[in-house]
Every structure is written in C-alpha cells, then in structure tokens.
Motif scaffolding. Structure first.
Motif, PDB file in Angstrom:
ATOM      1  N   ILE A   9       9.013   1.112  -1.502  1.00 55.87           N
ATOM      2  CA  ILE A   9       8.671  -0.065  -2.305  1.00 55.87           C
ATOM      3  C   ILE A   9       9.677  -0.237  -3.435  1.00 55.87           C
ATOM      4  O   ILE A   9      10.177  -1.345  -3.685  1.00 55.87           O
ATOM      5  N   HIS A  56       6.271   5.956   1.010  1.00 55.15           N
ATOM      6  CA  HIS A  56       5.864   4.559   0.807  1.00 55.15           C
ATOM      7  C   HIS A  56       6.294   4.086  -0.580  1.00 55.15           C
ATOM      8  O   HIS A  56       6.855   2.995  -0.723  1.00 55.15           O
ATOM      9  N   ALA A  57       6.028   4.883  -1.592  1.00 56.72           N
ATOM     10  CA  ALA A  57       6.381   4.503  -2.962  1.00 56.72           C
ATOM     11  C   ALA A  57       7.893   4.349  -3.105  1.00 56.72           C
ATOM     12  O   ALA A  57       8.385   3.398  -3.734  1.00 56.72           O
ATOM     13  N   GLU A  58       8.639   5.285  -2.525  1.00 57.41           N
ATOM     14  CA  GLU A  58      10.098   5.215  -2.609  1.00 57.41           C
ATOM     15  C   GLU A  58      10.621   3.966  -1.901  1.00 57.41           C
ATOM     16  O   GLU A  58      11.566   3.318  -2.387  1.00 57.41           O
ATOM     17  N   LEU A  79       2.752  -1.509  -6.550  1.00 55.08           N
ATOM     18  CA  LEU A  79       2.409  -0.359  -5.732  1.00 55.08           C
ATOM     19  C   LEU A  79       0.900  -0.178  -5.824  1.00 55.08           C
ATOM     20  O   LEU A  79       0.365   0.011  -6.918  1.00 55.08           O
ATOM     21  N   ALA A 133       3.479   8.129  -7.495  1.00 56.51           N
ATOM     22  CA  ALA A 133       3.820   6.712  -7.424  1.00 56.51           C
ATOM     23  C   ALA A 133       4.315   6.196  -8.775  1.00 56.51           C
ATOM     24  O   ALA A 133       5.287   5.436  -8.848  1.00 56.51           O
ATOM     25  N   ASN A 161       0.820  -1.203   0.000  1.00 58.61           N
ATOM     26  CA  ASN A 161       0.000   0.000   0.000  1.00 58.61           C
ATOM     27  C   ASN A 161       0.862   1.265   0.000  1.00 58.61           C
ATOM     28  O   ASN A 161       1.823   1.365   0.763  1.00 58.61           O
ATOM     29  N   VAL A 162       0.458   2.208  -0.825  1.00 55.96           N
ATOM     30  CA  VAL A 162       1.112   3.522  -0.899  1.00 55.96           C
ATOM     31  C   VAL A 162       0.188   4.554  -0.264  1.00 55.96           C
ATOM     32  O   VAL A 162      -0.956   4.721  -0.703  1.00 55.96           O
ATOM     33  N   THR A 175       1.981   7.662   1.223  1.00 57.92           N
ATOM     34  CA  THR A 175       2.783   8.860   0.994  1.00 57.92           C
ATOM     35  C   THR A 175       3.830   8.582  -0.083  1.00 57.92           C
ATOM     36  O   THR A 175       4.042   7.437  -0.484  1.00 57.92           O
ATOM     37  N   ILE A 179      -2.646   1.812  -4.421  1.00 60.76           N
ATOM     38  CA  ILE A 179      -3.222   2.968  -3.753  1.00 60.76           C
ATOM     39  C   ILE A 179      -4.690   2.656  -3.492  1.00 60.76           C
ATOM     40  O   ILE A 179      -5.436   2.348  -4.422  1.00 60.76           O
ATOM     41  N   ARG A 203      11.294   5.672   6.380  1.00 57.64           N
ATOM     42  CA  ARG A 203      11.318   5.123   5.018  1.00 57.64           C
ATOM     43  C   ARG A 203      12.245   3.916   4.926  1.00 57.64           C
ATOM     44  O   ARG A 203      11.926   2.911   4.281  1.00 57.64           O
TER      45      ARG A 203
END
Length: 287
Positions: free
Chosen positions: A34, A30-32, A47, A68, A24-25, A27, A49, A268
């Motif tokens: 992953i 989160h994407a970074e 990724l 993302a 789950n993304v 912020t 959302i 992170r």
C-alpha cells in the motif's frame, strides 16, 4: 511522514470531487505494498485492518497495528490507519490506544433500531477521543461466514430516507451503503445503482463509502466517484487475488525453492501494481 487522519483524507478527496481508496492489511507485505503503491501513484491512501484480520493474528490488534503504522510513518505518501468492520465493542475500545484515527463500526447485522443504538454509542465513545466513525446501513453481502446474498435483491439496498434518519440519529462521520457491490468478489462484474448513489449523496450529509469494490469494474468505480458522489472506496480481495496469483506462478516455475522471500516478493509487487491502479482510478489520474 506522520500518520494522517482518515477524516482529513476523506474530506480532502470529497472537496476535490475525487475518491480516496482504502486497502485491507492482512500481512506486513500488504502494508508495504500500500505504501509503495501510494508513492508510485503520488496519491494518499488508507491502510485498514479488519476484525477478521485481527482474529487471524490470534486476536491481538497491537502487533499488526504497530507494523502497519510503522510502514505508514516511513512512507513518503500521506497514509491513514483505519480499523474496519468492527463488531466487537472490546476491539473498538482498543482503537485509540493502538494508533487508529478511525473505525468502521459494523452493526449492520442488527435490526435498524439496535443498529442505531449500538452505533450511536460507538460514535459517542469515538468522538470523545477524536476518533472518526464510519458505519453501514443496508446489506453488503459476501463476508466470510455469511450466506450468499444477491446485491440486487429487494430490501438489500440502502434506502435514502432511512439513511438520512440514521445519520441524524447516530452522528456518524461516514456511511457505507449497499448499492450493488459485494464483498469477496474475484471477478469484476458488479453493476452499481448510480441513480441510487446520487439520491443517497443528496440525502445524506456525510461522505459515502463503497465496500466490495474489488468486484466493481473500472468504469463503474470512476462513474461512482466522479458523477455519483461516492468518496471512500474499499479494496481488499483484489490485493489477495493478485498476491496469490503471483505466488502460484512463482512456485509453479520454481518447484524446489524453499525461501519464502522468493515468492512473497513477486506477490507484494503484484499487490503494489493493483494498489497504484486503484489509486489512479479514484483520484482521476489513471490513464
């Protein structure tokens, strides 16, 4: 690297007898995390959302989706973008134009007949546009705003015969099933019904999805993937637990700091560690 479709990653994992993890993304961090975790593990990832994350961002899908997708495209790992737990048809219809190759359309709160009608309509819309559609049958509890639900209570778990009929009636590309896990668990104590997973695998001609995987112990996940046939493994709360724990630890030690980068960075990194671990677990490379 260009975005890869969720369907492609799921099919490739299933063909190898492995799983694919979806994270789950909420912020940008989160994407970074992953992307970094996937690169560290040498594994693809998804990724995703959720509709709740979109609500957190003021109901605007495009900004967090663009962020993302940008992170995914600059990663060396194969990454897909997935819209998760969508109950709003309006949000579903934003998926294609904002770069999503897949959507989990969630009509599980409806009666079986209404679920079939709504999901079949979502599938028809998605397939006209090349969008891969996941759905849910059974009751995977623990979502925010829902009453507590015993994952092992009668009538909660997914019935294999009903699941087979549901897939035939809706045409979905993947099916999330209730087999003993629950959303938002912060302790990894869930016990999966592996016999049921095997029966569902044999009855349903599409990949199976496990929601609420944050609360499932490593060995349970490994067995669900390698022995029972679960393919897409969704992880959300475990990232937030790691992030929040690292932030709390930093702030407890640095009581006068005000620069958010100083505590977001360890948060992170903590998520990256969790992501790398789950990816190794589902791909069969974890030590």
């Amino acid at each position: 690297m260009p975005l890869v479709s969720t369907g492609e990653l799921v099919s490739a994992a299933q063909a190898r007898g492995h799983g694919i993890a979806a994270f789950n993304v909420i912020t940008l961090e989160h994407a970074e995390a992953i992307a970094a975790g996937a690169e560290r593990a040498g594994a693809p990832a998804i990724l995703q959302i959720s509709e709740n994350a979109v609500k957190f961002h003021g109901g605007r899908l495009a900004p967090i989706a663009a962020a993302a997708a940008a992170v995914a495209r600059t990663s060396a790992a194969p990454l897909a973008l997935h819209l998760d737990h969508v109950e709003s048809v309006e949000l579903l219809h934003q998926a294609h134009e904002t770069g999503f190759g897949s959507v989990m359309f969630d009509a599980s709160k409806l009666s079986y007949e209404e679920n079939v009608r709504a999901t079949a309509a979502a599938v028809a819309w998605g397939h006209e546009r090349g969008v891969w559609i996941e759905a849910e049958l059974g009751k995977v509890g623990g979502k925010e705003g829902e009453a507590p639900l015993d994952a092992h209570a009668p009538g909660v778990r997914t019935d294999p015969d009903e699941a087979a009929a549901y897939v035939r009636a809706t045409g979905v590309d993947a099916l999330a099933v209730a087999v003993g896990s629950s959303h938002a668990m912060t302790e990894r104590t869930a016990a999966l019904d592996h016999e049921l997973i095997g029966r569902l695998r044999d009855a349903v001609p599409v990949p199976l999805v496990l929601h609420g995987s944050s609360g499932v112990p490593d060995e349970e996940i490994r067995r669900a993937v390698t022995a029972s046939g679960m393919v897409k493994i969704n992880v959300g709360t475990a990232l937030n637990t790691a992030f929040t724990g690292a932030v709390r630890a930093h702030l407890a030690e640095h009581t006068t700091g005000v620069d958010p980068r100083k505590y977001i960075a360890p948060g992170r990194e903590a998520m990256t560690d969790v992501i790398s671990h789950f990816l190794g677990l589902v791909s069969g490379t974890a030590r």
